[in-house]
Scaffold this motif. Structure first.
Motif, short mmCIF file in Angstrom:
data_model
loop_
_atom_site.label_atom_id
_atom_site.label_comp_id
_atom_site.label_asym_id
_atom_site.label_seq_id
_atom_site.Cartn_x
_atom_site.Cartn_y
_atom_site.Cartn_z
N THR A 39 22.64 50.32 12.81
CA THR A 39 21.62 51.37 12.63
C THR A 39 21.64 51.96 10.92
O THR A 39 20.62 52.75 10.85
CB THR A 39 21.42 52.52 13.67
OG1 THR A 39 22.83 53.16 13.45
CG2 THR A 39 21.49 51.96 15.27
N ASN A 73 20.50 56.73 24.30
CA ASN A 73 19.14 56.45 23.95
C ASN A 73 19.29 56.77 22.41
O ASN A 73 18.65 57.69 21.87
CB ASN A 73 18.26 57.65 24.81
CG ASN A 73 16.83 57.24 24.15
OD1 ASN A 73 16.50 56.39 23.61
ND2 ASN A 73 16.15 58.50 24.55
N ARG A 131 17.83 55.43 16.70
CA ARG A 131 17.57 54.37 15.62
C ARG A 131 17.27 52.98 16.22
O ARG A 131 17.06 51.79 15.49
CB ARG A 131 18.45 54.48 14.48
CG ARG A 131 18.35 55.75 13.66
CD ARG A 131 19.46 56.17 12.79
NE ARG A 131 19.65 55.01 11.89
CZ ARG A 131 19.04 55.17 10.53
NH1 ARG A 131 18.03 56.20 10.39
NH2 ARG A 131 19.02 54.10 9.73
N ARG A 132 17.19 52.89 17.53
CA ARG A 132 17.35 51.62 18.10
C ARG A 132 15.92 50.95 17.55
O ARG A 132 15.69 49.75 17.71
CB ARG A 132 17.48 51.78 19.76
CG ARG A 132 17.51 50.43 20.49
CD ARG A 132 17.70 50.69 21.94
NE ARG A 132 18.78 51.03 22.39
CZ ARG A 132 19.84 50.03 22.76
NH1 ARG A 132 19.61 48.97 22.88
NH2 ARG A 132 21.06 50.50 23.27
N ASP A 133 14.73 51.73 17.89
CA ASP A 133 13.58 51.21 17.72
C ASP A 133 13.63 50.57 15.99
O ASP A 133 12.85 49.73 15.93
CB ASP A 133 12.32 52.16 17.78
CG ASP A 133 12.34 52.53 19.23
OD1 ASP A 133 12.77 51.64 19.97
OD2 ASP A 133 11.68 53.45 19.73
N LEU A 134 14.19 51.52 15.13
CA LEU A 134 14.14 50.93 13.67
C LEU A 134 14.63 49.64 13.54
O LEU A 134 14.33 48.79 13.16
CB LEU A 134 14.82 51.92 12.86
CG LEU A 134 14.97 51.75 11.47
CD1 LEU A 134 13.59 51.88 10.74
CD2 LEU A 134 15.91 52.56 10.98
N ALA A 192 15.18 47.38 15.96
CA ALA A 192 14.00 46.40 16.61
C ALA A 192 12.99 46.04 15.64
O ALA A 192 12.51 44.85 15.97
CB ALA A 192 13.62 46.92 17.99
N ASP A 193 12.33 47.03 14.94
CA ASP A 193 11.43 46.69 14.11
C ASP A 193 11.81 45.76 12.85
O ASP A 193 11.18 45.01 12.49
CB ASP A 193 11.05 48.03 13.67
CG ASP A 193 9.91 48.71 14.37
OD1 ASP A 193 9.49 48.22 15.59
OD2 ASP A 193 9.25 50.00 14.33
N PRO A 244 14.45 42.32 14.53
CA PRO A 244 14.20 41.87 15.92
C PRO A 244 15.14 40.88 16.29
O PRO A 244 15.28 41.17 17.74
CB PRO A 244 12.64 41.58 15.95
CG PRO A 244 12.31 41.25 14.57
CD PRO A 244 13.14 41.84 13.59
#
Ligand code: NAP
Ligand code: GDD
Length: 327
Positions: A10, A36, A39-42, A44-45, A48
């Protein structure tokens, strides 16, 4: 297709390294901590295709599981508490993560590849902060280490443990002694990004000053995108080793301010910069500058982005992010 496992996925370097390895055709896995992680979404974006495994450097069993589930050819240990100032406030935690975490991962790799030592190649993110009160200028692989912070002391432990595993068990373990490297993805707490974000806000009329600590500190600043390439090159060598990765130039925080404010047309930054002892450190590293001759000669590595280009890139990215309301 080679497989890599990255801790610190991350972080700034984790993201650049994942992009580099994916572009080279690797199957890339990352260790991510927390139930949770914000930075998990970052991840994935931006990347991916990276497969994430839950784990923490302080939790040996989670490392063993991540290694079992990814079965990597290469492990890059980038995870750390990396903010030097914070390491005085949390010295024991920094020691556990940034220091002992390296031993946990080395041992987990050794057990995972016990059938064939050297099968899994290991990279440790060592740091120029280990040179601390510098004993030689420029600093090279053989320069005596004299760390000045709990972070630096922890990195020295991880550095020597990496060498020790190479010498004791025949592991292909390398240590990159990387000097400061920055990018638009740099954490907001580090001085370059703190300055470039503030300059963007000041130039757009959203703020009028930034408060800093020691303006005379000097660092050898390079671009993170260039530095992750050196990490990869180290693991492609026939044997593990230690390598300084640096530009060979040093600049002060004042030089950084000159370039960053100058880029938005502010030639006199003094009305916009305040100083507060709160941002000074109990023991400062006054000046760092690296000699990367070994990396140049053995790895064929050299930096591509200059310091002015780096600062310009970061200010432009922060101007865009501020205008778009992303920051
Ligand atoms: P960074 O952006 O601060 O990233 C640090 C990473 O470590 C984050 O992904 C963080 O995850 C992870 N981490 C923190 N605690 C952890 C734990 N207990 N278990 C597993 N992971 C944990 O740092 P960076 O700039 O990318 O630097 C990468 C590495 O190079 C670090 O080891 C740093 O000390 C070293 N280094 C950096 C520089 C530089 O100038 N950037 C120079 C020399 C060496 P969370 O998102 O969960 O917090
Ligand atoms: N962060 C910060 N904030 N630093 C400031 C400030 C401020 O307001 N004002 C002056 N500085 C000075 C610090 O005192 C230090 O001398 C210099 O700016 C750089 O500070 P950082 O950007 O926080 O980086 P660092 O050099 O302490 O550590 C970074 O580089 C190391 C490699 O040498 C981190 O990335 C470490 O993880 C890395 O190992």
């Amino acid at each position: 297709m080679p497989t890599a496992l990255i801790t610190g996925i991350t972080g700034q370097d984790g993201l650049y390294l994942a992009e580099l390895l994916l572009a080279k055709g690797y199957d890339v896995h990352g260790l991510i901590r927390g139930q949770n992680n914000p930075r998990r979404d970052l991840v994935a974006d931006l990347v991916p295709d990276v497969r994430l495994h839950n784990g923490d450097l302080t939790d040996m069993s989670s490392l063993i599981r991540a290694l079992r589930d990814s079965d990597p050819d290469e492990v890059y240990n980038l995870g750390a508490i990396s903010y030097v100032a914070y390491s005085w406030e949390n010295a024991a935690l920094t020691t556990d993560v940034t220091g002992k975490g390296v031993l946990n991962l080395l041992e987990a790799v050794r057990l995972h590849a016990a059938d064939e030592p050297g099968r899994v190649r290991f990279y440790q993110a060592s740091s120029s902060e280990m040179f601390g009160k510098v004993q030689e200028t420029p600093q090279r692989e053989t320069t005596l280490l004299w760390p000045r912070s709990p972070y630096g002391v922890s990195k020295v432990f991880g550095h020597h443990m990496t060498i020790n595993y190479r010498e004791s068990y025949g592991m292909h373990a390398s240590s990159g002694i990387l000097f400061n490297h920055e990018s638009p993805r740099r954490g907001h707490e580090f001085v370059t990004r703190k300055v470039t974000r503030a300059v963007a806000r000041i130039s757009l009329g959203l703020a009028d000053h930034v408060t800093l600590g020691n303006l005379d500190a000097r660092r050898d600043w390079g671009f993170a995108g260039d530095y992750v390439e050196a990490m990869w090159l180290m693991l492609q060598q026939p044997e593990g080793g230690d390598f300084v990765v640096a530009t060979g130039e040093t600049h002060s925080v004042r030089d950084l301010l000159d370039l960053a404010f100058g880029h938005v047309g502010i030639d006199d930054w003094t009305p916009h910069v305040r100083q507060d002892p709160r941002y000074r450190r109990p023991a400062e590293v006054d000046e760092l500058v690296g000699d990367a001759s070994k990396a140049r000669e053995v790895l064929g590595w050299k930096p591509k982005v200059t310091f002015p280009e780096l600062v310009t890139m970061m200010v432009d990215a922060d101007l865009e992010a501020t205008r778009q309301g992303w920051t």
